[in-house]
Motif scaffolding. Structure first.
Motif, PDB file in Angstrom:
ATOM      1  N   ASP A 386       0.827  -1.263  -0.179  1.00 44.65           N
ATOM      2  CA  ASP A 386       0.052  -0.307  -0.068  1.00 44.65           C
ATOM      3  C   ASP A 386       0.767   1.231   0.025  1.00 44.65           C
ATOM      4  N   ALA A 387       2.051   0.982  -0.230  1.00 36.79           N
ATOM      5  CA  ALA A 387       2.871   2.208  -0.163  1.00 36.79           C
ATOM      6  C   ALA A 387       3.558   2.425  -1.740  1.00 36.79           C
ATOM      7  N   LEU A 388       4.102   3.579  -1.612  1.00 37.83           N
ATOM      8  CA  LEU A 388       4.744   4.061  -3.063  1.00 37.83           C
ATOM      9  C   LEU A 388       5.969   4.563  -2.605  1.00 37.83           C
ATOM     10  N   VAL A 389       6.775   3.485  -3.331  1.00 39.53           N
ATOM     11  CA  VAL A 389       8.517   3.749  -3.245  1.00 39.53           C
ATOM     12  C   VAL A 389       8.906   4.769  -4.197  1.00 39.53           C
ATOM     13  N   LEU A 390       9.079   6.272  -3.752  1.00 37.70           N
ATOM     14  CA  LEU A 390       9.911   7.109  -4.878  1.00 37.70           C
ATOM     15  C   LEU A 390      11.224   7.286  -4.819  1.00 37.70           C
ATOM     16  N   LYS A 391      11.639   7.113  -6.089  1.00 37.41           N
ATOM     17  CA  LYS A 391      13.235   6.811  -6.289  1.00 37.41           C
ATOM     18  C   LYS A 391      13.821   8.454  -6.551  1.00 37.41           C
ATOM     19  N   ASN A 392      14.949   8.483  -5.725  1.00 35.19           N
ATOM     20  CA  ASN A 392      15.726   9.603  -5.925  1.00 35.19           C
ATOM     21  C   ASN A 392      16.771   9.142  -6.943  1.00 35.19           C
ATOM     22  N   TYR A 393      16.483   8.670  -8.011  1.00 33.90           N
ATOM     23  CA  TYR A 393      17.542   8.373  -9.118  1.00 33.90           C
ATOM     24  C   TYR A 393      16.898   8.159 -10.231  1.00 33.90           C
ATOM     25  N   TRP A 394      17.135   8.495 -11.569  1.00 29.66           N
ATOM     26  CA  TRP A 394      16.498   8.727 -12.880  1.00 29.66           C
ATOM     27  C   TRP A 394      17.276   7.807 -13.715  1.00 29.66           C
ATOM     28  N   HIS A 395      16.991   6.627 -13.819  1.00 33.62           N
ATOM     29  CA  HIS A 395      17.422   5.811 -14.625  1.00 33.62           C
ATOM     30  C   HIS A 395      16.311   5.328 -15.820  1.00 33.62           C
TER      31      HIS A 395
END
Ligand code: CAO
Length: 531
Positions: A386-395
């Motif tokens: 139920d969570a969103l993993v926000l990524k601090n990288y842009w691949h």
């Protein structure tokens, strides 16, 4: 009279500390000899431990996750008759699909690759041949796949070389020692050790894979995450494993899932299951009760030719199918005015001519994507329960059309790279993809994908999201379009059609429209990436 006997893990080859991933029986169950008792999973294989004899389960000494070795007591039976307590004979465990090396005769430069020790299995049908004459293979590349009723085994290449002759065909039955193919090993680096003598030992260890059967979607069946006993059950019940949602750890399909599916429902498959939104259990496609796939004898209507799907097509097909079915896709179309950008691109290509780097529109789109992803971080994310993993990288991944099917190489840290750097890396990755040489780490870790058909044609399409990403940008061919800002005067503008598919569990329509507008604005005026 009855006796209590300990049931131990039998000979499981080189495996040690193997976790128990499924227990098929409960106390009080009456089991027959050969019934599966527990399933063990190493990083290479899933092994079922069958009952060495019949009896009633009196106690179970292991629980899910326990690590066991050969000789570990897994349960006690109240055995029928008066037999003394015994450990199962080693042969009882032969679902083990790792195998010690088998000899391969290798006259100078030419190796006969044979089926290695595959336990007690005999006359095992060949279900897939991954190579053809002329193919270059590396040591460990899978050559053929064999399927017994308990496991599917890939026979990997024992050494590098070029396939000279294939000695088997699909459906042939093979046993240990059967010659599979001839490999020319002359130039291969690893051949040096094996080629000079006529009896060099080359060892293709069999590796567990996944099972394939008949009259179901075989590619999806093959890729389903389930152990041999569950596969066998699926075959017996005529269940297409590819359509079953797994309620076990990491989505593993367990017996109950297959049984529930066979009964026509899936909701009861996950007893403990507060399943994450990203991995819905039980109630998935299984509940759709679709009509059977039409079986047509096409040859009745005219000449036909049968061509097996490539391995990549099978794998990507099963992934695309899952993503399409599981993710509620919506596609929002828009367009970008790239008139100025195209002039800039042409100018830059002139300046870069000597460097050997050629810029297409795609590297610019990658930069625009990073800008939009930074502005709308939920697009650079993945669902985890139920969570969103926000990524601090842009691949950023890009779909590449290859002779074997669709592949998605990933360019890492696009935010930190210049447009020419991205173009150069993209060219290299696309070349590797077309040659079938991409490594797994060159296709993993993507946070967003761009699928560009701009070099080919089309106006709009619906790209399928590359899970676990939550959005994908599809781009078609730019064209000149009449544009007016006042309805009176018109100018021609080079227009790029955009098709953004997004996961409606994560993203709302308004956000998607804003994402597209920003993406288009950046392409219209790249100075915006500074903001
Ligand atoms: N509009 C007009 N022309 C375009 C364009 C666009 N949107 N995008 C590219 N072009 C032009 C290029 O500028 C190039 O022109 P020149 O030959 O005159 O220089 C030509 O089309 C060919 O481009 P390209 O395809 O080689 O380069 P690319 O960087 O645009 O794409 C790659 C590289 C690997 C993505 C592409 O070759 C490819 O494989 N595309 C297919 C992707 C795919 O199959 N997607 C579908 C997935 S869903 O099933």
């Amino acid at each position: 009279m009855s006796n209590s006997i300990d049931i131990q893990v039998p000979d499981i080859g080189d495996f040690s500390d193997v976790p128990v991933i499924e227990i098929f029986v409960k106390v009080g169950d009456m089991v027959k000899v050969e019934d599966p008792l527990v399933s063990l999973e190493s990083d290479k294989a899933t092994l079922d431990v069958p009952a060495p004899r019949g009896g009633v389960v009196k106690a179970i000494s292991v629980k899910l996750g326990d690590k066991v070795n050969q000789g570990s007591v897994i349960m006690q039976f109240e055995a029928e008759g008066g037999a003394a307590a015994v450990a199962p004979p080693a042969e009882a465990a032969k679902p083990s699909v790792t195998a010690p090396p088998s000899a391969v005769s290798a006259p100078a430069g030419l190796a006969e690759v044979r089926v290695p020790d595959i336990g007690d299995f005999k006359d095992v049908p060949v279900i897939e041949i991954f190579v053809k004459v002329g193919d270059t293979v590396k040591a460990e590349d899978p050559l053929v796949s064999l399927e017994s009723d308990k496991a599917t085994m890939d026979v990997p290449a024992p050494l590098s070389g070029v396939v000279k002759e294939i000695r088997i065909k699909i459906g042939d039955k093979v046993s240990e020692g059967s010659v599979v193919l001839l490999l020319a090993t002359g130039d291969a680096p690893s051949a040096a050790a094996t080629a000079p003598t006529a009896a060099a030992a080359v060892a293709p260890p069999a590796q567990a894979s996944v099972a394939v059967g008949a009259s179901v979607n075989e590619a999806a069946f093959a890729l389903a995450y389930a152990g041999p006993a569950v596969r066998k059950l699926a075959r017996e019940l005529g269940v297409d494993l590819g359509r079953v949602s797994g309620s076990g750890d990491h989505g593993r399909i367990v017996r109950a899932d297959v049984e529930a599916f066979a009964k026509g429902g899936g909701a009861a498959t996950a007893p403990a299951a507060a399943k994450p939104a990203s991995a819905p259990a039980g109630v998935g496609v299984g509940g759709l009760e679709l009509l059977a796939w039409p079986k047509v004898d096409f040859a009745k209507f005219g000449p036909v030719e049968r061509k097996e799907l490539s391995r990549i097509k099978k794998i990507s097909g099963a992934n695309l199918h899952r993503n399409w079915v599981v993710i509620p896709h919506v596609t929002t179309h828009d367009e970008a005015d790239i008139t100025e950008l195209e002039q800039f691109r042409v100018q830059m290509n002139k300046e870069l001519e000597k460097s050997g780097v050629k810029l297409s529109m795609l590297p610019f789109m990658m930069k625009a994507a990073v800008s939009a992803l930074k502005k709308f971080p939920e697009f650079n994310a993945s669902l985890d329960g139920d969570a969103l993993v926000l990524k601090n990288y842009w691949h950023i991944g890009f779909a590449a059309d290859t002779p074997n099917g669709l592949m998605v190489p990933v360019i890492r840290d696009v935010d930190k790279k210049t447009v020419p750097e991205i173009a150069k890396e993209m060219g290299e990755l696309a070349k590797l993809a077309r040659e079938g040489k991409l490594k797994p780490d060159q296709m993993s870790g993507g946070t967003f994908t761009i699928s560009s058909l701009g070099g080919i044609g089309g106006i709009y399409f619906t790209p399928i999201i590359n899970a676990p990403e939550v959005a994908i940008m599809g781009v078609c061919k730019s064209y000149w379009k009449q544009h007016s800002s006042d309805g009176k005067t018109y100018t021609s503008r080079l227009t790029l059609p955009l098709s953004l598919s997004w996961d409606h569990r994560v993203i709302d329509g308004a956000a998607a429209a804003r994402f597209n507008v920003h993406f288009a604005n950046v392409l219209a005026d790249l100075r915006r990436v500074l903001f």
